[in-house]
Design a protein around this motif. Sequence first.
Motif, PDB file in Angstrom:
ATOM      1  N   ASN A 198      38.101  -6.767  61.749  1.00  0.00           N
ATOM      2  CA  ASN A 198      38.183  -5.858  60.609  1.00  0.00           C
ATOM      3  C   ASN A 198      38.109  -6.568  59.260  1.00  0.00           C
ATOM      4  OD1 ASN A 198      40.120  -4.972  62.936  1.00  0.00           O
ATOM      5  ND2 ASN A 198      39.367  -3.101  61.990  1.00  0.00           N
ATOM      6  N   GLY A 199      37.279  -6.016  58.405  1.00  0.00           N
ATOM      7  CA  GLY A 199      37.285  -6.413  57.004  1.00  0.00           C
ATOM      8  C   GLY A 199      36.582  -7.707  56.660  1.00  0.00           C
ATOM      9  N   THR A 200      35.767  -8.232  57.551  1.00  0.00           N
ATOM     10  CA  THR A 200      35.156  -9.539  57.287  1.00  0.00           C
ATOM     11  C   THR A 200      33.930  -9.461  56.378  1.00  0.00           C
ATOM     12  OG1 THR A 200      33.841  -9.320  59.299  1.00  0.00           O
ATOM     13  CG2 THR A 200      35.898 -10.566  59.465  1.00  0.00           C
ATOM     14  N   GLY A 201      33.269  -8.296  56.352  1.00  0.00           N
ATOM     15  CA  GLY A 201      32.082  -8.164  55.512  1.00  0.00           C
ATOM     16  C   GLY A 201      30.834  -7.729  56.282  1.00  0.00           C
ATOM     17  N   LYS A 202      31.018  -7.082  57.417  1.00  0.00           N
ATOM     18  CA  LYS A 202      29.882  -6.649  58.233  1.00  0.00           C
ATOM     19  C   LYS A 202      28.984  -5.651  57.510  1.00  0.00           C
ATOM     20  CE  LYS A 202      32.864  -5.260  61.226  1.00  0.00           C
ATOM     21  NZ  LYS A 202      34.004  -5.953  60.611  1.00  0.00           N
ATOM     22  N   THR A 203      29.600  -4.613  56.956  1.00  0.00           N
ATOM     23  CA  THR A 203      28.825  -3.559  56.319  1.00  0.00           C
ATOM     24  C   THR A 203      28.086  -4.093  55.097  1.00  0.00           C
ATOM     25  OG1 THR A 203      30.510  -2.011  57.093  1.00  0.00           O
ATOM     26  CG2 THR A 203      28.982  -1.204  55.409  1.00  0.00           C
ATOM     27  N   THR A 204      28.796  -4.844  54.297  1.00  0.00           N
ATOM     28  CA  THR A 204      28.198  -5.452  53.105  1.00  0.00           C
ATOM     29  C   THR A 204      27.031  -6.357  53.492  1.00  0.00           C
ATOM     30  OG1 THR A 204      30.398  -5.436  52.105  1.00  0.00           O
ATOM     31  CG2 THR A 204      28.734  -6.841  51.053  1.00  0.00           C
ATOM     32  N   THR A 205      27.239  -7.170  54.508  1.00  0.00           N
ATOM     33  CA  THR A 205      26.193  -8.100  54.935  1.00  0.00           C
ATOM     34  C   THR A 205      24.999  -7.345  55.524  1.00  0.00           C
ATOM     35  OG1 THR A 205      27.902  -9.747  55.405  1.00  0.00           O
ATOM     36  CG2 THR A 205      25.720 -10.179  56.298  1.00  0.00           C
ATOM     37  N   GLY A 246      29.405 -13.326  47.548  1.00  0.00           N
ATOM     38  CA  GLY A 246      29.773 -12.341  46.536  1.00  0.00           C
ATOM     39  C   GLY A 246      29.563 -10.934  47.040  1.00  0.00           C
ATOM     40  N   GLU A 247      29.800  -9.972  46.163  1.00  0.00           N
ATOM     41  CA  GLU A 247      29.767  -8.575  46.570  1.00  0.00           C
ATOM     42  C   GLU A 247      28.495  -7.856  46.147  1.00  0.00           C
ATOM     43  OE1 GLU A 247      33.830  -6.626  46.646  1.00  0.00           O
ATOM     44  OE2 GLU A 247      34.134  -8.104  45.062  1.00  0.00           O
ATOM     45  N   LYS A 248      27.592  -8.584  45.534  1.00  0.00           N
ATOM     46  CA  LYS A 248      26.347  -7.959  45.111  1.00  0.00           C
ATOM     47  C   LYS A 248      25.245  -8.132  46.156  1.00  0.00           C
ATOM     48  CE  LYS A 248      26.020  -9.933  41.020  1.00  0.00           C
ATOM     49  NZ  LYS A 248      27.202 -10.819  41.107  1.00  0.00           N
ATOM     50  N   GLU A 257      29.468   6.365  54.690  1.00  0.00           N
ATOM     51  CA  GLU A 257      29.193   6.528  53.251  1.00  0.00           C
ATOM     52  C   GLU A 257      28.991   5.165  52.590  1.00  0.00           C
ATOM     53  OE1 GLU A 257      31.362   8.171  54.959  1.00  0.00           O
ATOM     54  OE2 GLU A 257      30.879  10.278  54.598  1.00  0.00           O
ATOM     55  N   GLN A 258      29.814   4.226  53.000  1.00  0.00           N
ATOM     56  CA  GLN A 258      29.701   2.870  52.440  1.00  0.00           C
ATOM     57  C   GLN A 258      28.327   2.272  52.765  1.00  0.00           C
ATOM     58  OE1 GLN A 258      32.506   0.127  54.186  1.00  0.00           O
ATOM     59  NE2 GLN A 258      31.976  -1.548  52.782  1.00  0.00           N
ATOM     60  N   LEU A 259      27.921   2.393  54.019  1.00  0.00           N
ATOM     61  CA  LEU A 259      26.621   1.829  54.405  1.00  0.00           C
ATOM     62  C   LEU A 259      25.478   2.597  53.726  1.00  0.00           C
ATOM     63  CD1 LEU A 259      25.401  -0.432  56.186  1.00  0.00           C
ATOM     64  CD2 LEU A 259      24.946   1.327  57.900  1.00  0.00           C
ATOM     65  N   LEU A 290      32.439 -17.040  50.757  1.00  0.00           N
ATOM     66  CA  LEU A 290      32.479 -18.452  50.372  1.00  0.00           C
ATOM     67  C   LEU A 290      32.510 -18.617  48.853  1.00  0.00           C
ATOM     68  CD1 LEU A 290      30.246 -20.598  52.761  1.00  0.00           C
ATOM     69  CD2 LEU A 290      32.681 -20.817  52.288  1.00  0.00           C
ATOM     70  N   ASP A 291      32.492 -17.508  48.121  1.00  0.00           N
ATOM     71  CA  ASP A 291      32.595 -17.595  46.657  1.00  0.00           C
ATOM     72  C   ASP A 291      34.043 -17.776  46.226  1.00  0.00           C
ATOM     73  OD1 ASP A 291      32.543 -15.003  47.893  1.00  0.00           O
ATOM     74  OD2 ASP A 291      32.512 -14.040  45.924  1.00  0.00           O
ATOM     75  N   GLY A 292      34.992 -17.717  47.126  1.00  0.00           N
ATOM     76  CA  GLY A 292      36.385 -17.959  46.759  1.00  0.00           C
ATOM     77  C   GLY A 292      36.724 -19.434  46.850  1.00  0.00           C
ATOM     78  N   PHE A 296      34.115   5.045  63.143  1.00  0.00           N
ATOM     79  CA  PHE A 296      35.572   5.089  63.240  1.00  0.00           C
ATOM     80  C   PHE A 296      36.265   4.988  61.883  1.00  0.00           C
ATOM     81  CE2 PHE A 296      39.689   2.948  63.729  1.00  0.00           C
ATOM     82  CZ  PHE A 296      40.330   3.893  64.513  1.00  0.00           C
ATOM     83  N   ARG A 297      35.944   3.948  61.131  1.00  0.00           N
ATOM     84  CA  ARG A 297      36.684   3.733  59.881  1.00  0.00           C
ATOM     85  C   ARG A 297      36.343   4.796  58.854  1.00  0.00           C
ATOM     86  NH1 ARG A 297      35.365  -0.306  55.842  1.00  0.00           N
ATOM     87  NH2 ARG A 297      34.960   1.661  54.811  1.00  0.00           N
ATOM     88  N   ALA A 298      37.352   5.192  58.101  1.00  0.00           N
ATOM     89  CA  ALA A 298      37.177   6.216  57.080  1.00  0.00           C
ATOM     90  C   ALA A 298      36.062   5.822  56.119  1.00  0.00           C
ATOM     91  CB  ALA A 298      38.487   6.415  56.320  1.00  0.00           C
TER      92      ALA A 298
HETATM   93  N1  LIG Z   1      33.857 -12.072  47.401  1.00  0.00           N
HETATM   94  C1  LIG Z   1      33.169 -11.599  48.447  1.00  0.00           C
HETATM   95  N2  LIG Z   1      33.491 -10.403  48.946  1.00  0.00           N
HETATM   96  C2  LIG Z   1      32.776  -9.949  50.002  1.00  0.00           C
HETATM   97  C3  LIG Z   1      31.731 -10.687  50.577  1.00  0.00           C
HETATM   98  N3  LIG Z   1      31.231  -9.964  51.605  1.00  0.00           N
HETATM   99  C4  LIG Z   1      31.956  -8.813  51.647  1.00  0.00           C
HETATM  100  N4  LIG Z   1      32.887  -8.796  50.674  1.00  0.00           N
HETATM  101  C5  LIG Z   1      33.884  -7.754  50.382  1.00  0.00           C
HETATM  102  O1  LIG Z   1      34.788  -7.697  51.472  1.00  0.00           O
HETATM  103  C6  LIG Z   1      35.272  -6.384  51.633  1.00  0.00           C
HETATM  104  C7  LIG Z   1      35.031  -5.955  53.062  1.00  0.00           C
HETATM  105  O2  LIG Z   1      33.631  -5.856  53.278  1.00  0.00           O
HETATM  106  P1  LIG Z   1      32.997  -4.856  54.326  1.00  0.00           P
HETATM  107  O3  LIG Z   1      31.537  -5.074  54.307  1.00  0.00           O
HETATM  108  O4  LIG Z   1      33.512  -3.492  54.125  1.00  0.00           O
HETATM  109  O5  LIG Z   1      33.625  -5.472  55.647  1.00  0.00           O
HETATM  110  P2  LIG Z   1      33.514  -4.903  57.116  1.00  0.00           P
HETATM  111  O6  LIG Z   1      33.521  -6.077  58.004  1.00  0.00           O
HETATM  112  O7  LIG Z   1      32.377  -3.972  57.224  1.00  0.00           O
HETATM  113  O8  LIG Z   1      34.889  -4.110  57.240  1.00  0.00           O
HETATM  114  P3  LIG Z   1      35.301  -3.070  58.390  1.00  0.00           P
HETATM  115  O9  LIG Z   1      34.115  -2.248  58.690  1.00  0.00           O
HETATM  116  O10 LIG Z   1      36.439  -2.316  57.787  1.00  0.00           O
HETATM  117  O11 LIG Z   1      35.746  -3.923  59.536  1.00  0.00           O
HETATM  118  C8  LIG Z   1      34.556  -5.529  50.598  1.00  0.00           C
HETATM  119  O12 LIG Z   1      35.394  -5.413  49.466  1.00  0.00           O
HETATM  120  C9  LIG Z   1      33.341  -6.352  50.260  1.00  0.00           C
HETATM  121  O13 LIG Z   1      32.873  -6.098  48.950  1.00  0.00           O
HETATM  122  C10 LIG Z   1      31.432 -11.986  50.031  1.00  0.00           C
HETATM  123  O14 LIG Z   1      30.545 -12.723  50.474  1.00  0.00           O
HETATM  124  N5  LIG Z   1      32.183 -12.382  48.968  1.00  0.00           N
END
Ligand SMILES: Nc1nc2c(ncn2[C@@H]2O[C@H](COP(=O)(O)OP(=O)(O)OP(=O)(O)O)[C@@H](O)[C@H]2O)c(=O)[nH]1
Lengths: 295, 278
Positions: B81-88, B253-255, B117-119, B227-229, B111-113
């Motif tokens: 959970n929360g690693t960045g799958k959707t964003t990536t 990053g988040e962009k 919409e996020q994707l 890795l931007d942290g 499953f997740r709320a």
């Molecule tokens: N700083 C930073 N934030 C990131 C990066 N990739 C994702 N995020 C942030 O991490 C948070 C979680 O990203 P998601 O893409 O929702 O992660 P997920 O794995 O899809 O989460 P779940 O579906 O809930 O398991 C969001 O706030 C993103 O903007 C990154 O490379 N750098």
Amino acid sequence: MFDALTEKLQQTFKRMRNKGRLTEADVKEALREVRLALLEADVNFKVVREFLGRVEARAVGQDVLESLTPDQAVIRIVRDELIQLMGSHVERVHMASNPPTVIYMVGLQGAGKTTASAKLARMLRHQGRQPLLVAADIYRPAAIDQLKVLADKIQVPVVTEPSKTPVELAELGKAASRRMAKDVIIIDTAGRLHVDDDLMGELEAMNARIPANEMLLVVDAMTGQDAVRVAEAFKERLPLTGVVMTKLDGDARGGAALSIREVTQLPIKLVGSGEKLEDLEPFNPDRMASRILGM
Amino acid sequence: RQWSDSLYDDLEEILYEADLGAQAVESILDQLRQRVRESRPERAEDVLDLLRQVMVSMLESMPNPYELTGTPAIWLMVGVNGTGKTTTAGKLAERMKRRGHSVILGAADTFRAAAAEQLMEWGRRAGVDVVHQVEGADPAAVAFDTVRAASARKLDLAVIDTAGRLHNKAHLMQELGKIARVVGRECPGAPHQVWLVIDATTGQNGLEQARVFQEAVNVTGIVLTKLDGTAKGGVAFAIHQALNIPIGFVGVGEKLDDLMTFDPEGYVRAILGMEEPH
Ligand SMILES: Nc1nc2c(ncn2[C@@H]2O[C@H](COP(=O)(O)OP(=O)(O)OP(=O)(O)O)[C@@H](O)[C@H]2O)c(=O)[nH]1
Ligand SMILES: Nc1nc2c(ncn2[C@@H]2O[C@H](COP(=O)(O)OP(=O)(O)OP(=O)(O)O)[C@@H](O)[C@H]2O)c(=O)[nH]1
Ligand SMILES: [K+]
Ligand SMILES: [Mg+2]
Ligand SMILES: [Mg+2]
């Protein structure tokens, strides 16, 4: 359950059974195993060093009770120190004497803030409070939708309004709490890096305008060595009052809990133990100590 | 500074603090000691550089993480959970589109709320369609629909997002296995890439994550996010060592644009706190 650490310590001490008193050499040898266990659990490297220093000072020369083997004696000292460090009583989320109570949820991206915000709202409602949620993450795609869906399930209202800044949203939340007679405002903020000066400044501005009664740092239990840096940086700029540790339903040992306690002294107030909204529990130092040691 | 063997402790500290974990640290330092005995460097900087060389030599980068096999190619995003799958998933869709491929996204996190919409917002940003169903729908069905749509429209690539799941939850891992099987039935050889998304702040639990995900679905590559942290993401090194899974991309990053192909040299330099060469 007998775990790897206990077993290793038993082996270490096999040769020196029944010697009655822990010598420096015994303790040093035993603590090598403890050190590895703590590092394996993601306790911060420097924190491990300091922690073991204290344990060693306490253990050397100590009499081993008749009922204990030396390995048990060392484990007991390690556990005692761990529990003491982690806080020996259950911490509460405090309510302001003059409502509404303002609670901020802050932390890194993906730690579990939005979920924890809704969970906390649910918990407080069950305790007879009237919470209100504020959707102050205007950045992450669908963050507001996410909070709304969760809030719907527990029937707690969400304050949100398009094209407002997070500071304005906090203000709106406060105003709405008066209007709607709500006594707790839980503000879900966007995930941010502790090194992001602008976004850290934003939280400062929010808190300056609508001061926090509780500002909870939400930390993922899987976090490694970086936990210390993150917690210190957030604490430096914000009046943090405690920590919520999430995802403890996983099998991460959660050494970050220890690291954060050691460097910030912040109490861990709540733990997340699942994705469902009822999965929020008070923090139990004793259980956490066993978990970190892998027992 | 003059090198002395007592400085091994400092190197050990650097490596541990980057989340490499006991096993990787031991094997790196063993190799380094060997190299130091052979070449007898005098200055601490020389040893640090040897360490850099040792670590880079232990990493293998993917020859071409952009490579598409399969028509359509099916990529699966998996992880806790929360690693960045959707964003990536969004970033990858945009990147592949920019490289001239036709792409579709699949919202198999039902499953997740508000996960869909996020994707969908990422789809808008990337200019890519998103296959989705209502919350609570069968994720395997969404994955199936996505593959169907990609085939019917003769697209090059489908990137399927899945729900975050903790690897110690057997039923959720079975569900993931089912998604992969359904995809494979519809399109032989699919999923062609399974990206395990690892958050750079993750500690030693990342190893267990990789092990179990590897078992449930055949993970083909790692994306190391955030890795931007200040976190160095050393657990990816440990995973690579233990399981031989290559690292394909890093998130910075988040962009939309904050995605890079993995560069072993840059990664190791960041772990060791060394400047990039000019
Ligand atoms: N700083 C930073 N934030 C990131 C990066 N990739 C994702 N995020 C942030 O991490 C948070 C979680 O990203 P998601 O893409 O929702 O992660 P997920 O794995 O899809 O989460 P779940 O579906 O809930 O398991 C969001 O706030 C993103 O903007 C990154 O490379 N750098
Ligand atoms: N298993 C488990 N998952 C959790 C827990 N808390 C949160 N999650 C999951 O972790 C992921 C991220 O949770 P969010 O609440 O979106 O995290 P966030 O900190 O608000 O994320 P950003 O707003 O993107 O920074 C989601 O998939 C949640 O369902 C928990 O205690 N256990
Ligand atoms: K995380
Ligand atoms: Mg959030
Ligand atoms: Mg997701």
